[in-house]
Design a protein around this motif. Sequence first.
Motif, PDB file in Angstrom:
ATOM      1  N   ALA A  57       0.832  -1.207   0.000  1.00  0.00           N
ATOM      2  CA  ALA A  57       0.000   0.000   0.000  1.00  0.00           C
ATOM      3  C   ALA A  57       0.866   1.256   0.000  1.00  0.00           C
ATOM      4  O   ALA A  57       0.589   2.222  -0.726  1.00  0.00           O
ATOM      5  CB  ALA A  57      -0.923  -0.010   1.214  1.00  0.00           C
ATOM      6  N   ALA A  58       1.937   1.245   0.799  1.00  0.00           N
ATOM      7  CA  ALA A  58       2.823   2.419   0.866  1.00  0.00           C
ATOM      8  C   ALA A  58       3.467   2.682  -0.503  1.00  0.00           C
ATOM      9  O   ALA A  58       3.559   3.829  -0.949  1.00  0.00           O
ATOM     10  CB  ALA A  58       3.894   2.203   1.934  1.00  0.00           C
ATOM     11  N   PHE A  59       3.896   1.609  -1.164  1.00  0.00           N
ATOM     12  CA  PHE A  59       4.499   1.791  -2.492  1.00  0.00           C
ATOM     13  C   PHE A  59       3.460   2.267  -3.504  1.00  0.00           C
ATOM     14  O   PHE A  59       3.775   3.077  -4.384  1.00  0.00           O
ATOM     15  CB  PHE A  59       5.191   0.493  -2.949  1.00  0.00           C
ATOM     16  CG  PHE A  59       6.622   0.421  -2.499  1.00  0.00           C
ATOM     17  CD1 PHE A  59       6.940   0.263  -1.164  1.00  0.00           C
ATOM     18  CD2 PHE A  59       7.661   0.542  -3.411  1.00  0.00           C
ATOM     19  CE1 PHE A  59       8.264   0.226  -0.731  1.00  0.00           C
ATOM     20  CE2 PHE A  59       8.984   0.505  -3.000  1.00  0.00           C
ATOM     21  CZ  PHE A  59       9.291   0.341  -1.653  1.00  0.00           C
ATOM     22  N   ALA A  60       2.223   1.785  -3.368  1.00  0.00           N
ATOM     23  CA  ALA A  60       1.160   2.238  -4.286  1.00  0.00           C
ATOM     24  C   ALA A  60       0.930   3.739  -4.147  1.00  0.00           C
ATOM     25  O   ALA A  60       0.528   4.407  -5.094  1.00  0.00           O
ATOM     26  CB  ALA A  60      -0.131   1.479  -3.997  1.00  0.00           C
ATOM     27  N   LEU A  61       1.215   4.272  -2.961  1.00  0.00           N
ATOM     28  CA  LEU A  61       1.006   5.705  -2.710  1.00  0.00           C
ATOM     29  C   LEU A  61       2.270   6.526  -2.970  1.00  0.00           C
ATOM     30  O   LEU A  61       2.302   7.713  -2.686  1.00  0.00           O
ATOM     31  CB  LEU A  61       0.527   5.911  -1.268  1.00  0.00           C
ATOM     32  CG  LEU A  61      -0.858   5.310  -0.958  1.00  0.00           C
ATOM     33  CD1 LEU A  61      -1.169   5.405   0.535  1.00  0.00           C
ATOM     34  CD2 LEU A  61      -1.944   6.007  -1.763  1.00  0.00           C
ATOM     35  N   GLY A  62       3.310   5.883  -3.486  1.00  0.00           N
ATOM     36  CA  GLY A  62       4.496   6.649  -3.892  1.00  0.00           C
ATOM     37  C   GLY A  62       5.707   6.507  -3.001  1.00  0.00           C
ATOM     38  O   GLY A  62       6.750   7.119  -3.271  1.00  0.00           O
TER      39      GLY A  62
END
Length: 370
Positions: free
Chosen positions: A240-245
Amino acid sequence: MREDGRGAIQVRKSTRVTRKLGIDYPILQGPFAGVPSHRLAAIVSNKGGLGAIGAHGLEGLAIREAVDQVRSQTNRPFAVNLWVSTSDPGIARIDSEATSSYISALATYYAELGTEPPSSLQFKVQDFGCQFRAAIDARVPVLSFTFGPPPAEMLDECRKFAIPTIGTATTPDEARVLEQAGLDLVIASGTEAGGHRGSFLVPSGDSLIGTFSLLPQVVDAVKIPVIAAGGVADGRGITAAFALGAEAVLIGSAFLACVESGASEAHRSALLSISAQGTGLTSTLTGRMARAVKNRIMSETTATISTPLPYPAQHALIRTVTDPASLQQRADLMPLWAGQSSGLIRSTEAAALMTDLIGNIHAPLSRSST
Ligand SMILES: Cc1cc2nc3c(=O)[nH]c(=O)nc-3n(C[C@H](O)[C@H](O)[C@H](O)COP(=O)(O)O)c2cc1C
């Protein structure tokens, strides 16, 4: 972030953060001031992440010793964390008259613990300049800062010795300030995070942004790589953190619950048994806003102390109760710092936790991907 061709989200192992820090995986262990976490730090670093020691409470010699302890267990990079601001306004005006009523208000606890109330309040303001000097002299592999950017000449010195620097932001504006100051990397720390809020531009109570909202705003606000902190405890959180940048995650509570963390048995079992709503924010335990388990000392002091003393005087005051309570393993009267992700914690060994996290970095985002 990229897709694997079947539409599933995958997290990149190599990012600007891993390359800058010289680590294998985009997983950082949060620093823990007050917890002797050199064993934990070394394990995380040996497994390819970035271990850390929280050095705020340590003087120069102790910083050197802590660094040596980590170095004796790993030759991989690790971070040392310092608080740039070590006291709050008003600290110089505190006198015994001002503190005596605060001490009297804690009388029930002294009686219950069988201790004498202190005759006066003793506290020490850490000298950030001396701590920084000790860290530089020890040539720490990475330096991270909380409560604002350090002065420009200190960052120049870090660059001179090729020490990467990390700042902590709780708002997009703070991230911009850290970037302009010259920090290499920035942590976007959501309000879910355990321990102190690292706010430095506005009062912490006015910058309580959750990681899901904060992270993409910080990513939009700065060009330097962003590390997500607050609420990440498993592979789903990393994805999720990577999906948000984000280009890395920083995990605190889940590492603190591990046997090697240096946290007390009572603290670790509290982390392993609380539910998601079991933590709260308060300024009464130290004078600065922090997230901890809602136990008796937290709830009662939050209800009874309307104006905490400035940091670190309030911390010293509460320690007159929590230090003996810790010796007696009284979990109801100890400060049990913890984040909202505590309910997700499964592993109790740091190497196993790292293996789990690494194993799930590449997992597609799905309900079962933990
Ligand atoms: C006991 C404890 C001490 C902490 N001390 C520090 C510290 O000295 N400096 C800092 O930047 N963050 C500190 N933190 C915050 C963690 O490093 C980390 O950012 C946070 O736990 C991440 O959120 P999580 O708990 O949801 O994983 C502390 C957290 C805990 C639980």
